[in-house]
Scaffold this motif. Structure first.
Motif, PDB file in Angstrom:
ATOM      1  N   VAL A   5      -5.037   0.052 -13.096  1.00  0.00           N
ATOM      2  CA  VAL A   5      -3.601  -0.188 -13.100  1.00  0.00           C
ATOM      3  C   VAL A   5      -2.979   0.499 -11.895  1.00  0.00           C
ATOM      4  CG1 VAL A   5      -1.436   0.102 -14.351  1.00  0.00           C
ATOM      5  CG2 VAL A   5      -3.552  -0.381 -15.611  1.00  0.00           C
ATOM      6  N   GLU A   6      -2.318  -0.301 -11.076  1.00  0.00           N
ATOM      7  CA  GLU A   6      -1.620   0.241  -9.916  1.00  0.00           C
ATOM      8  C   GLU A   6      -0.156   0.501 -10.260  1.00  0.00           C
ATOM      9  OE1 GLU A   6      -4.530  -2.968  -8.502  1.00  0.00           O
ATOM     10  OE2 GLU A   6      -3.022  -2.726 -10.060  1.00  0.00           O
ATOM     11  N   SER A   7       0.407   1.474  -9.583  1.00  0.00           N
ATOM     12  CA  SER A   7       1.831   1.760  -9.726  1.00  0.00           C
ATOM     13  C   SER A   7       2.338   2.394  -8.445  1.00  0.00           C
ATOM     14  CB  SER A   7       2.079   2.694 -10.918  1.00  0.00           C
ATOM     15  OG  SER A   7       1.419   3.920 -10.738  1.00  0.00           O
ATOM     16  N   GLY A   8       3.640   2.460  -8.345  1.00  0.00           N
ATOM     17  CA  GLY A   8       4.258   3.133  -7.205  1.00  0.00           C
ATOM     18  C   GLY A   8       4.889   2.218  -6.186  1.00  0.00           C
ATOM     19  N   GLY A   9       4.688   0.932  -6.324  1.00  0.00           N
ATOM     20  CA  GLY A   9       5.320   0.013  -5.396  1.00  0.00           C
ATOM     21  C   GLY A   9       6.824  -0.030  -5.592  1.00  0.00           C
ATOM     22  N   GLY A  35     -11.288   0.807  -3.122  1.00  0.00           N
ATOM     23  CA  GLY A  35     -10.586   0.232  -1.977  1.00  0.00           C
ATOM     24  C   GLY A  35      -9.192  -0.203  -2.347  1.00  0.00           C
ATOM     25  N   TRP A  36      -8.306  -0.093  -1.371  1.00  0.00           N
ATOM     26  CA  TRP A  36      -6.974  -0.676  -1.483  1.00  0.00           C
ATOM     27  C   TRP A  36      -6.915  -1.907  -0.593  1.00  0.00           C
ATOM     28  CZ3 TRP A  36      -3.060   0.364  -4.742  1.00  0.00           C
ATOM     29  CH2 TRP A  36      -3.057   1.596  -5.403  1.00  0.00           C
ATOM     30  N   PHE A  37      -6.388  -2.958  -1.150  1.00  0.00           N
ATOM     31  CA  PHE A  37      -6.232  -4.222  -0.440  1.00  0.00           C
ATOM     32  C   PHE A  37      -4.786  -4.670  -0.567  1.00  0.00           C
ATOM     33  CE2 PHE A  37     -10.750  -5.085   0.135  1.00  0.00           C
ATOM     34  CZ  PHE A  37     -11.308  -4.257  -0.829  1.00  0.00           C
ATOM     35  N   ARG A  38      -4.361  -5.545   0.337  1.00  0.00           N
ATOM     36  CA  ARG A  38      -3.018  -6.085   0.224  1.00  0.00           C
ATOM     37  C   ARG A  38      -3.033  -7.547   0.607  1.00  0.00           C
ATOM     38  NH1 ARG A  38      -0.062  -2.824   5.249  1.00  0.00           N
ATOM     39  NH2 ARG A  38      -1.076  -3.961   6.976  1.00  0.00           N
ATOM     40  N   GLN A  39      -2.067  -8.250   0.044  1.00  0.00           N
ATOM     41  CA  GLN A  39      -1.929  -9.658   0.372  1.00  0.00           C
ATOM     42  C   GLN A  39      -0.461 -10.023   0.352  1.00  0.00           C
ATOM     43  OE1 GLN A  39      -4.427 -12.371  -1.845  1.00  0.00           O
ATOM     44  NE2 GLN A  39      -4.232 -13.898  -0.215  1.00  0.00           N
ATOM     45  N   ASP A  90       4.163  -4.125   6.498  1.00  0.00           N
ATOM     46  CA  ASP A  90       3.417  -3.578   5.367  1.00  0.00           C
ATOM     47  C   ASP A  90       3.807  -4.223   4.046  1.00  0.00           C
ATOM     48  OD1 ASP A  90       3.825  -0.430   6.989  1.00  0.00           O
ATOM     49  OD2 ASP A  90       1.964  -1.593   6.885  1.00  0.00           O
ATOM     50  N   THR A  91       4.794  -5.087   4.064  1.00  0.00           N
ATOM     51  CA  THR A  91       5.226  -5.750   2.842  1.00  0.00           C
ATOM     52  C   THR A  91       4.110  -6.630   2.288  1.00  0.00           C
ATOM     53  OG1 THR A  91       7.565  -5.753   3.481  1.00  0.00           O
ATOM     54  CG2 THR A  91       6.859  -7.417   1.879  1.00  0.00           C
ATOM     55  N   ALA A  92       3.742  -6.391   1.048  1.00  0.00           N
ATOM     56  CA  ALA A  92       2.641  -7.136   0.420  1.00  0.00           C
ATOM     57  C   ALA A  92       2.469  -6.658  -1.018  1.00  0.00           C
ATOM     58  CB  ALA A  92       1.337  -6.924   1.177  1.00  0.00           C
ATOM     59  N   ASN A  93       1.650  -7.393  -1.741  1.00  0.00           N
ATOM     60  CA  ASN A  93       1.170  -6.912  -3.031  1.00  0.00           C
ATOM     61  C   ASN A  93      -0.094  -6.105  -2.775  1.00  0.00           C
ATOM     62  OD1 ASN A  93      -0.761  -7.460  -5.579  1.00  0.00           O
ATOM     63  ND2 ASN A  93       1.376  -7.410  -6.225  1.00  0.00           N
ATOM     64  N   TYR A  94      -0.109  -4.880  -3.248  1.00  0.00           N
ATOM     65  CA  TYR A  94      -1.242  -3.985  -3.033  1.00  0.00           C
ATOM     66  C   TYR A  94      -2.030  -3.840  -4.327  1.00  0.00           C
ATOM     67  CZ  TYR A  94       0.694  -2.425   1.428  1.00  0.00           C
ATOM     68  OH  TYR A  94       1.155  -2.375   2.735  1.00  0.00           O
ATOM     69  N   GLY A 117      -7.072  -4.250 -10.222  1.00  0.00           N
ATOM     70  CA  GLY A 117      -5.842  -4.304 -10.979  1.00  0.00           C
ATOM     71  C   GLY A 117      -5.015  -5.518 -10.593  1.00  0.00           C
ATOM     72  N   GLN A 118      -3.854  -5.607 -11.225  1.00  0.00           N
ATOM     73  CA  GLN A 118      -2.945  -6.725 -10.956  1.00  0.00           C
ATOM     74  C   GLN A 118      -2.153  -6.526  -9.678  1.00  0.00           C
ATOM     75  OE1 GLN A 118      -2.563  -9.673 -12.731  1.00  0.00           O
ATOM     76  NE2 GLN A 118      -4.467  -8.933 -13.639  1.00  0.00           N
ATOM     77  N   GLY A 119      -2.043  -5.301  -9.259  1.00  0.00           N
ATOM     78  CA  GLY A 119      -1.332  -5.023  -8.017  1.00  0.00           C
ATOM     79  C   GLY A 119       0.065  -4.482  -8.251  1.00  0.00           C
ATOM     80  N   THR A 120       0.620  -3.925  -7.183  1.00  0.00           N
ATOM     81  CA  THR A 120       1.977  -3.411  -7.197  1.00  0.00           C
ATOM     82  C   THR A 120       2.655  -3.868  -5.898  1.00  0.00           C
ATOM     83  OG1 THR A 120       3.327  -1.408  -7.483  1.00  0.00           O
ATOM     84  CG2 THR A 120       1.303  -1.175  -6.190  1.00  0.00           C
ATOM     85  N   GLN A 121       3.891  -4.299  -6.010  1.00  0.00           N
ATOM     86  CA  GLN A 121       4.583  -4.888  -4.870  1.00  0.00           C
ATOM     87  C   GLN A 121       5.238  -3.813  -4.011  1.00  0.00           C
ATOM     88  OE1 GLN A 121       4.622  -8.058  -3.802  1.00  0.00           O
ATOM     89  NE2 GLN A 121       5.929  -7.508  -2.050  1.00  0.00           N
ATOM     90  N   VAL A 122       4.963  -3.896  -2.726  1.00  0.00           N
ATOM     91  CA  VAL A 122       5.615  -3.040  -1.742  1.00  0.00           C
ATOM     92  C   VAL A 122       6.444  -3.936  -0.833  1.00  0.00           C
ATOM     93  CG1 VAL A 122       5.263  -1.522   0.241  1.00  0.00           C
ATOM     94  CG2 VAL A 122       3.816  -1.282  -1.805  1.00  0.00           C
ATOM     95  N   THR A 123       7.720  -3.651  -0.769  1.00  0.00           N
ATOM     96  CA  THR A 123       8.618  -4.407   0.103  1.00  0.00           C
ATOM     97  C   THR A 123       9.323  -3.435   1.027  1.00  0.00           C
ATOM     98  OG1 THR A 123       8.963  -6.070  -1.619  1.00  0.00           O
ATOM     99  CG2 THR A 123      10.539  -6.026   0.210  1.00  0.00           C
ATOM    100  N   VAL A 124       9.175  -3.673   2.329  1.00  0.00           N
ATOM    101  CA  VAL A 124       9.799  -2.811   3.321  1.00  0.00           C
ATOM    102  C   VAL A 124      10.884  -3.623   4.024  1.00  0.00           C
ATOM    103  CG1 VAL A 124       9.447  -1.300   5.295  1.00  0.00           C
ATOM    104  CG2 VAL A 124       7.599  -1.639   3.634  1.00  0.00           C
ATOM    105  N   SER A 125      12.118  -3.254   3.790  1.00  0.00           N
ATOM    106  CA  SER A 125      13.232  -4.037   4.308  1.00  0.00           C
ATOM    107  C   SER A 125      14.485  -3.184   4.324  1.00  0.00           C
ATOM    108  CB  SER A 125      13.451  -5.278   3.438  1.00  0.00           C
ATOM    109  OG  SER A 125      14.541  -6.040   3.912  1.00  0.00           O
ATOM    110  N   LEU A 126      15.411  -3.576   5.206  1.00  0.00           N
ATOM    111  CA  LEU A 126      16.697  -2.876   5.254  1.00  0.00           C
ATOM    112  C   LEU A 126      17.524  -3.254   4.042  1.00  0.00           C
ATOM    113  CD1 LEU A 126      17.487  -3.293   9.049  1.00  0.00           C
ATOM    114  CD2 LEU A 126      16.947  -1.169   7.847  1.00  0.00           C
TER     115      LEU A 126
END
Length: 126
Positions: A5-9, A35-39, A90-94, A117-126
């Motif tokens: 289980v991922e968290s923190g996005g 490993g950490w992956f992103r898409q 860096d915006t992606a599902n990790y 895991g299912q992943g956690t979403q990271v969004t980098v934006s103003l």
């Protein structure tokens, strides 16, 4: 039941930081490389970082080297990814995955239907 289980996005501004967590249950992570992956939408899956055996050997994609740090806490059965100086790229599902402890798949970020895991979403934006 084997589970990751991922968290923190979150949504964060450029230049910001996040720490992702990958918590395992049903098995112990210290028997695996992690490993950490992103898409991102419309893009191929990308290996970001991997931590090998208990000696803590780490690997990073060139795109994150110097900005991301992977670590593991075997006591808590958790692997972390500290991400600094985030950019919109860096915006992606990790997601995290448990990879074989030995061999080349960790240093080459090769995912082959490993437990993940299912992943956690990271969004980098103003």
């Amino acid at each position: 039941q084997v589970q990751l289980v991922e968290s923190g996005g979150a949504l964060v501004q450029p230049g910001g930081s996040l720490r992702l967590s990958c918590a395992a249950s049903g098995f112990t992570l210290d028997g695996y490389a992690v490993g950490w992956f992103r898409q991102a939408p419309g893009k191929e899956r990308e290996g970001v970082s991997c931590i090998g055996s208990s000696d803590g050997t780490t690997y990073y994609a060139d795109s994150v080297k110097g900005r991301f740090t992977i670590s593991r806490d075997n006591t808590n059965n958790t692997v972390y990814l500290q991400m600094n100086s985030l950019t919109p790229e860096d915006t992606a599902n990790y997601f995290c995955a448990a990879l074989p402890l030995y061999g080349s798949r960790c240093p080459t970020f090769t995912y082959e239907n490993d437990p993940r895991g299912q992943g956690t979403q990271v969004t980098v934006s103003l």
